[in-house]
Design an enzyme around this catalytic site. Structure first.
Site, short mmCIF file in Angstrom:
data_model
loop_
_atom_site.label_atom_id
_atom_site.label_comp_id
_atom_site.label_asym_id
_atom_site.label_seq_id
_atom_site.Cartn_x
_atom_site.Cartn_y
_atom_site.Cartn_z
N HIS A 23 0.87 -1.18 0.00
CA HIS A 23 0.00 0.00 0.00
C HIS A 23 0.91 1.24 0.00
CE1 HIS A 23 -2.86 2.91 1.76
NE2 HIS A 23 -3.83 2.05 1.48
N ASP A 59 2.80 -4.46 8.22
CA ASP A 59 1.56 -3.70 7.99
C ASP A 59 0.40 -4.69 8.09
OD1 ASP A 59 -0.69 -2.58 6.92
OD2 ASP A 59 0.29 -1.78 5.13
N GLN A 78 -4.73 -5.34 6.76
CA GLN A 78 -5.67 -6.30 6.16
C GLN A 78 -5.62 -7.67 6.84
OE1 GLN A 78 -7.97 -5.55 3.99
NE2 GLN A 78 -7.24 -3.54 3.35
N LYS A 114 -10.97 -0.78 9.86
CA LYS A 114 -11.14 -1.95 9.00
C LYS A 114 -11.54 -3.17 9.84
CE LYS A 114 -8.13 -0.19 5.44
NZ LYS A 114 -6.85 -0.24 4.73
N CYS A 157 -4.75 2.17 -3.83
CA CYS A 157 -3.58 2.76 -3.16
C CYS A 157 -2.37 1.85 -3.29
CB CYS A 157 -3.83 3.04 -1.68
SG CYS A 157 -5.10 4.26 -1.40
#
Ligand SMILES: *Cc1c(COP(=O)(O)O)cnc(C)c1O
Length: 406
Positions: A121, A198, A201, A224, A364
């Site tokens: 991202h 990261d 997700q 999220k 993104c």
């Protein structure tokens, strides 16, 4: 677990109709919807104990402080951090990565290398570019294969004593691929590099154990994972958080201030200057409770069933390219595709007219689109409240769109 019908009743927005059709919300990779429990916690905060934290002796301030710190401990448990002060509240994944990339400045010098995946991202690319501009370090993408998975052999071959940072997504938001981050971290540590994962997700979909992964830093966003926007967390190993200089200066992050010298507060407050998103933090804790009330394994299993079904059904339509790995054991609830000969934007617009919310564009992650030489994809991403019937609506929608466009 509650039945899906019961879960759906927790999410009032799912009752909306779009253009006369019941809403099918498949844009969970961008942000999830919020259960009534989370919405209620926000109203409850502002109607009964709104106050600033860590500074008042009065009842309201103590109530707010306790609830906020309780939320930190819920996050600590959720990711199995060793200490609650290893959890720093941020405004989200983007801020977490910017914090680390900024505060690592004194540890990085000219010609050092910072490695990220090709599929990152933008928020896991640009902060490192800033760091490189400040220090003269070099940002290098880790190669991926045509399914968008990391090529571990190539990764090993570019690791060296010059590698200072390896920052890698756990799950790709553009493709859904789940990367072998534990192995990536072990390899990075073997050359003495610091690692950031990261988790924007991954945290919504499955259980994370930062100690088992041995991640130095791990970041995610609340919005999220059923919490409001404007709140997220940065996990850091105590040794690293102690070493980092403060990120922002201001209230709450100091021990003593005078004009000659300021001393900083202990963790986690050293890295949390100013009045934080108190209500958001508390609501984040409620969202975590909500996820655990359903069970993280149940959430993962349900989303996986949706993914498997959607993958098969979309594949069966024909004339569609699905991006990312076909090995669905290494894919989270994200499916990214294009109808051959149609622009993703047109498909997204037609689907919206049928009440189906998907994401279209580069998500993104422009380097991923460049890698596939495409302008973008259509992305359906699932949450615990989605159903197989909704996948059927998507399939029917895609078939209609194909008739209209081709
Ligand atoms: C959404 C996302 C981000 C950015 O999160 P924000 O909440 O916008 O800060 C970073 N990385 C991945 C993989 C994402 O999906």
């Amino acid at each position: 677990m509650k039945s899906i019908a019961e879960i759906r009743r927790d999410f009032p927005i799912l009752e909306r109709k779009i253009g006369g059709n019941p809403l099918v919300y498949f844009d969970n990779g961008a942000t999830s919807q919020k259960p009534q429990q989370v919405i209620d916690s926000i109203v409850h905060f502002y109607t009964t104990y709104n106050a600033n934290i860590h500074r008042g002796v009065h009842t309201l301030s103590q109530g707010a402080t306790n609830a906020y710190e309780e939320a930190r401990r819920k996050l600590q448990k959720h990711i199995n951090a060793a200490k609650s002060y290893e959890v720093i509240f941020t405004s989200g994944t983007t801020e977490g990565i910017n914090l680390v990339a900024t505060c690592l400045t004194p540890f990085v010098k000219k010609n050092d290398e910072i490695l990220v995946l090709t599929t990152e991202h933008h928020s896991n690319i640009v902060p490192w570019q800033f760091l490189c501009e400040r220090t003269g370090a070099i940002l290098r993408p880790i190669p991926i294969d045509e399914k968008g998975m990391i090529i571990l052999e190539d990764f090993k071959s570019i690791l060296s004593e010059r590698t200072k940072v390896v920052s890698c997504q756990h799950v790709s938001n553009a493709l859904g691929n789940v990367h072998p981050v534990k192995e990536i971290i072990t390899l990075a540590h073997s050359v003495g590099a610091v690692t950031l994962i990261d988790g924007a997700q991954s945290c919504p979909h499955f259980t994370i154990d930062v100690q088992d992964l041995d991640a130095d830093f791990y970041v995610a966003s609340g919005h999220k994972m059923y919490a409001p926007t404007g709140i997220g967390f940065l996990y850091g190993k105590e040794v690293w958080l102690e070493k980092l200089p403060p990120y922002k200066g201001g209230g709450d992050m100091i021990k003593t201030v005078c004009f000659d010298k300021t001393t900083y507060a202990d963790l986690p407050y050293k890295l949390e200057a100013g009045t934080p998103n108190i209500c958001g933090g508390i609501a984040y804790g409620v969202a975590i409770d909500y996820m655990h009330s359903l069970g993280m394994t149940n959430i993962a299993d349900h989303e996986h069933a949706l993914l498997r079904y959607a993958h098969k059904q979309i594949h069966n339509i024909g004339g569609i390219t699905i991006y990312g790995t076909n090995d669905l054991d290494h894919k989270a609830g994200v499916i990214s595709f294009n109808i051959n000969g149609a622009h993703p934007y047109d498909i997204g617009t037609l689907l919206d007219q049928m009440g189906i919310a998907v994401r279209t564009g580069h998500h993104c992650a422009q380097p991923v689109m460049d890698f596939y030489h495409i302008p973008g994809t259509v992305r359906a991403s699932f949450a615990v409240y989605n159903t197989l019937e909704e996948v059927d609506r998507l399939i029917e929608g895609i078939r209609k769109a194909i008739k209209m466009l081709l």
